[in-house]
Design a protein around this motif. Structure first.
Motif, mmCIF file in Angstrom:
data_model
loop_
_atom_site.group_PDB
_atom_site.id
_atom_site.type_symbol
_atom_site.label_atom_id
_atom_site.label_comp_id
_atom_site.label_asym_id
_atom_site.label_seq_id
_atom_site.Cartn_x
_atom_site.Cartn_y
_atom_site.Cartn_z
ATOM 1 N N GLY A 76 30.357 44.153 42.993
ATOM 2 C CA GLY A 76 30.862 44.918 44.126
ATOM 3 C C GLY A 76 30.708 46.408 43.972
ATOM 4 N N ALA A 77 30.545 46.872 42.724
ATOM 5 C CA ALA A 77 30.358 48.302 42.460
ATOM 6 C C ALA A 77 28.882 48.695 42.456
ATOM 7 C CB ALA A 77 31.004 48.677 41.131
ATOM 8 N N GLY A 78 28.002 47.700 42.704
ATOM 9 C CA GLY A 78 26.569 47.988 42.740
ATOM 10 C C GLY A 78 25.880 47.929 41.395
ATOM 11 N N LYS A 79 26.577 47.470 40.349
ATOM 12 C CA LYS A 79 25.969 47.366 39.016
ATOM 13 C C LYS A 79 25.326 45.993 38.845
ATOM 14 C CE LYS A 79 29.403 50.405 36.839
ATOM 15 N NZ LYS A 79 30.470 50.467 35.815
ATOM 16 N N ARG A 80 24.126 45.980 38.240
ATOM 17 C CA ARG A 80 23.423 44.715 38.039
ATOM 18 C C ARG A 80 24.234 43.762 37.159
ATOM 19 N NH1 ARG A 80 18.459 43.988 39.725
ATOM 20 N NH2 ARG A 80 17.195 45.747 40.414
ATOM 21 N N PHE A 81 24.201 42.486 37.537
ATOM 22 C CA PHE A 81 24.873 41.471 36.729
ATOM 23 C C PHE A 81 24.251 41.407 35.347
ATOM 24 C CE2 PHE A 81 25.669 38.973 40.858
ATOM 25 C CZ PHE A 81 26.932 39.517 41.001
ATOM 26 N N ASN A 82 25.105 41.231 34.353
ATOM 27 C CA ASN A 82 24.652 41.056 32.980
ATOM 28 C C ASN A 82 25.652 40.167 32.267
ATOM 29 O OD1 ASN A 82 24.113 41.472 30.112
ATOM 30 N ND2 ASN A 82 22.798 43.152 30.765
ATOM 31 N N GLY A 83 25.145 39.110 31.617
ATOM 32 C CA GLY A 83 25.998 38.147 30.946
ATOM 33 C C GLY A 83 26.773 38.693 29.765
ATOM 34 N N GLU A 84 26.575 39.967 29.442
ATOM 35 C CA GLU A 84 27.395 40.579 28.400
ATOM 36 C C GLU A 84 28.798 40.865 28.923
ATOM 37 O OE1 GLU A 84 25.355 44.083 27.209
ATOM 38 O OE2 GLU A 84 23.745 43.007 26.155
ATOM 39 N N HIS A 85 28.974 40.763 30.231
ATOM 40 C CA HIS A 85 30.268 41.055 30.847
ATOM 41 C C HIS A 85 30.899 39.785 31.409
ATOM 42 C CE1 HIS A 85 29.397 45.306 30.460
ATOM 43 N NE2 HIS A 85 28.243 45.132 31.089
ATOM 44 N N VAL A 86 32.164 39.907 31.777
ATOM 45 C CA VAL A 86 32.902 38.830 32.429
ATOM 46 C C VAL A 86 33.174 39.258 33.861
ATOM 47 C CG1 VAL A 86 35.095 37.556 32.463
ATOM 48 C CG2 VAL A 86 33.962 38.043 30.282
ATOM 49 N N TYR A 87 32.970 38.323 34.796
ATOM 50 C CA TYR A 87 33.149 38.630 36.208
ATOM 51 C C TYR A 87 34.122 37.650 36.852
ATOM 52 C CZ TYR A 87 28.804 41.251 35.484
ATOM 53 O OH TYR A 87 27.850 42.106 35.016
ATOM 54 N N ARG A 88 34.664 38.080 37.982
ATOM 55 C CA ARG A 88 35.573 37.224 38.746
ATOM 56 C C ARG A 88 35.218 37.343 40.226
ATOM 57 N NH1 ARG A 88 40.564 35.338 37.209
ATOM 58 N NH2 ARG A 88 40.469 36.748 35.413
ATOM 59 N N LEU A 89 35.146 36.195 40.890
ATOM 60 C CA LEU A 89 34.964 36.161 42.343
ATOM 61 C C LEU A 89 36.267 35.634 42.922
ATOM 62 C CD1 LEU A 89 33.315 36.378 44.937
ATOM 63 C CD2 LEU A 89 32.307 34.137 44.404
ATOM 64 N N HIS A 90 36.987 36.520 43.602
ATOM 65 C CA HIS A 90 38.324 36.186 44.111
ATOM 66 C C HIS A 90 38.275 35.936 45.611
ATOM 67 C CE1 HIS A 90 42.701 36.330 44.511
ATOM 68 N NE2 HIS A 90 42.520 37.131 45.555
ATOM 69 N N PHE A 91 38.613 34.716 46.003
ATOM 70 C CA PHE A 91 38.718 34.373 47.418
ATOM 71 C C PHE A 91 40.189 34.412 47.819
ATOM 72 C CE2 PHE A 91 34.715 32.270 46.271
ATOM 73 C CZ PHE A 91 33.894 32.631 47.333
ATOM 74 N N PRO A 92 40.573 35.311 48.717
ATOM 75 C CA PRO A 92 41.962 35.340 49.191
ATOM 76 C C PRO A 92 42.330 34.002 49.848
ATOM 77 C CG PRO A 92 40.804 37.338 49.825
ATOM 78 C CD PRO A 92 39.765 36.379 49.302
ATOM 79 N N PRO A 93 43.614 33.747 50.052
ATOM 80 C CA PRO A 93 44.036 32.488 50.674
ATOM 81 C C PRO A 93 43.305 32.224 51.993
ATOM 82 C CG PRO A 93 45.935 33.708 49.896
ATOM 83 C CD PRO A 93 44.763 34.623 49.739
ATOM 84 N N GLY A 94 42.760 31.027 52.120
ATOM 85 C CA GLY A 94 42.082 30.648 53.348
ATOM 86 C C GLY A 94 40.732 31.298 53.563
ATOM 87 N N GLN A 95 40.177 31.939 52.542
ATOM 88 C CA GLN A 95 38.927 32.676 52.721
ATOM 89 C C GLN A 95 37.731 32.083 51.966
ATOM 90 O OE1 GLN A 95 38.307 35.402 54.850
ATOM 91 N NE2 GLN A 95 40.196 34.489 55.602
ATOM 92 N N LEU A 96 37.855 30.827 51.509
ATOM 93 C CA LEU A 96 36.660 30.161 51.004
ATOM 94 C C LEU A 96 35.687 30.007 52.176
ATOM 95 C CD1 LEU A 96 38.304 27.443 48.727
ATOM 96 C CD2 LEU A 96 36.884 29.358 47.966
ATOM 97 N N PRO A 97 34.395 29.931 51.922
ATOM 98 C CA PRO A 97 33.429 29.900 53.027
ATOM 99 C C PRO A 97 33.727 28.789 54.036
ATOM 100 C CG PRO A 97 32.301 30.187 50.942
ATOM 101 C CD PRO A 97 33.724 29.894 50.613
ATOM 102 N N PRO A 98 34.011 29.137 55.291
ATOM 103 C CA PRO A 98 34.313 28.105 56.293
ATOM 104 C C PRO A 98 33.070 27.283 56.625
ATOM 105 C CG PRO A 98 34.148 30.259 57.335
ATOM 106 C CD PRO A 98 34.068 30.497 55.856
ATOM 107 N N ASN A 99 33.226 25.970 56.663
ATOM 108 C CA ASN A 99 32.069 25.115 56.908
ATOM 109 C C ASN A 99 32.519 23.752 57.408
ATOM 110 O OD1 ASN A 99 32.039 22.991 54.518
ATOM 111 N ND2 ASN A 99 32.745 24.949 53.686
ATOM 112 N N ASP A 100 31.564 22.998 57.929
ATOM 113 C CA ASP A 100 31.819 21.628 58.375
ATOM 114 C C ASP A 100 31.128 20.625 57.471
ATOM 115 O OD1 ASP A 100 33.423 22.332 60.600
ATOM 116 O OD2 ASP A 100 31.633 22.776 61.785
ATOM 117 N N ALA A 101 30.617 21.078 56.327
ATOM 118 C CA ALA A 101 29.984 20.178 55.360
ATOM 119 C C ALA A 101 30.495 20.526 53.968
ATOM 120 C CB ALA A 101 28.465 20.284 55.446
#
Length: 200
Positions: free
Chosen positions: A87-112
Motif C-alpha cells: 500500500g505504500a508503493g514498495k515492491r513486495f519482498n519475502g524478506e518482510h511480513v505482510y498483512r492483508l486486512h479485510f474490514p468486516p463484510g469487505q471480503l470480495p463480494p461474489n456469487d461464486a
C-alpha cells in the motif's frame, strides 16, 4: 568486383530489414504497453483492467489487453486484480511480513468464490512447506472478534491461525486476487481491495 559489391549490398539490405523489423517490434510493444496502462485502474497497489475480454474493444485495445492479461474472462464473469507493491508503493519482498486486512463484510463480494494467489514475479507458483499457493473463501479463514479477516503473507509459518497464512517466496513476488461472478460493487467499481501492509 560487381559480384562482391552485390554481395555487400545484399548483406546491407538484410541487415536493414532485420533492424527495421526489430524497431517495429519494439515500437509495437511500447504502444501496446501504453494502451494497456491507460486501461488499467490501480487503487491501494492493486491493478485491474475492467475492459479485458470485452468483444466491443477495438483491435488495438484487444491486443494490448491480451498482452497484459492473456486468456481472461470478461470482468463481469471474473474480476482480476494484481499487485507487486504494498500500500505504500514498495515492491513486495519475502524478506518482510505482510498483512492483508479485510474490514468486516469487505471480503470480495461474489456469487461464486474468490481466491488470493502468491507467485514469483513471472507468475509461477513457488513451493512452500505446506504446499499452499492460494487462500480462498473455502480455506476456513478465522475471523477476528469484530468480524474482520487478516491474511498473513510471509515465508515461514506464523504463530497466528495457519488457515489465514499464505506462504510467499523469499524474494520478489506478486499477488493475484480473483473474484468469480463478482458482485455489483466490484462490477460498478465501488469496491476497493484493501492495501497490503508491511508489518515487519
Amino acid at each position: 568486383m560487381s559480384g562482391a559489391f552485390a554481395s555487400v549490398a545484399s548483406s546491407g539490405v538484410v541487415q536493414g530489414v532485420i533492424i527495421g523489423a526489430t524497431l517495429a517490434f519494439l515500437t509495437t510493444i511500447l504502444i501496446l504497453d501504453a494502451v494497456a496502462k491507460s486501461e488499467t485502474r490501480t487503487v491501494n497497489g492493486w491493478s485491474s483492467i475492467q475492459k479485458a475480454g470485452q468483444p466491443g474493444n477495438g483491435l488495438l485495445v484487444r491486443a494490448a489487453l491480451q498482452k497484459a492479461l492473456p486468456v481472461v474472462n470478461v470482468f463481469e464473469e471474473a474480476a482480476y486484480w494484481t499487485a507487486s507493491v504494498d500500500g505504500a508503493g514498495k515492491r513486495f519482498n519475502g524478506e518482510h511480513v505482510y498483512r492483508l486486512h479485510f474490514p468486516p463484510g469487505q471480503l470480495p463480494p461474489n456469487d461464486a468464490f474468490w481466491s488470493l494467489t502468491a507467485t514469483d514475479t513471472v507468475g509461477y507458483m513457488v513451493s512452500n512447506p505446506i504446499g499452499r499457493s492460494s487462500v480462498d473463501d473455502h480455506s476456513g479463514l478465522v475471523t477476528n472478534a469484530d468480524g474482520s479477516v487478516d491474511i498473513l503473507l510471509q515465508p515461514q509459518e506464523p504463530s497466528e491461525p495457519a488457515q489465514n497464512w499464505l506462504p510467499i517466496p523469499t524474494g520478489r513476488f506478486k499477488l493475484m486476487l480473483r473474484a468469480y461472478l463478482p458482485g455489483v460493487p466490484i462490477v460498478d467499481g465501488s469496491y476497493e481491495v484493501p492495501p497490503v501492509v508491511q508489518v515487519s
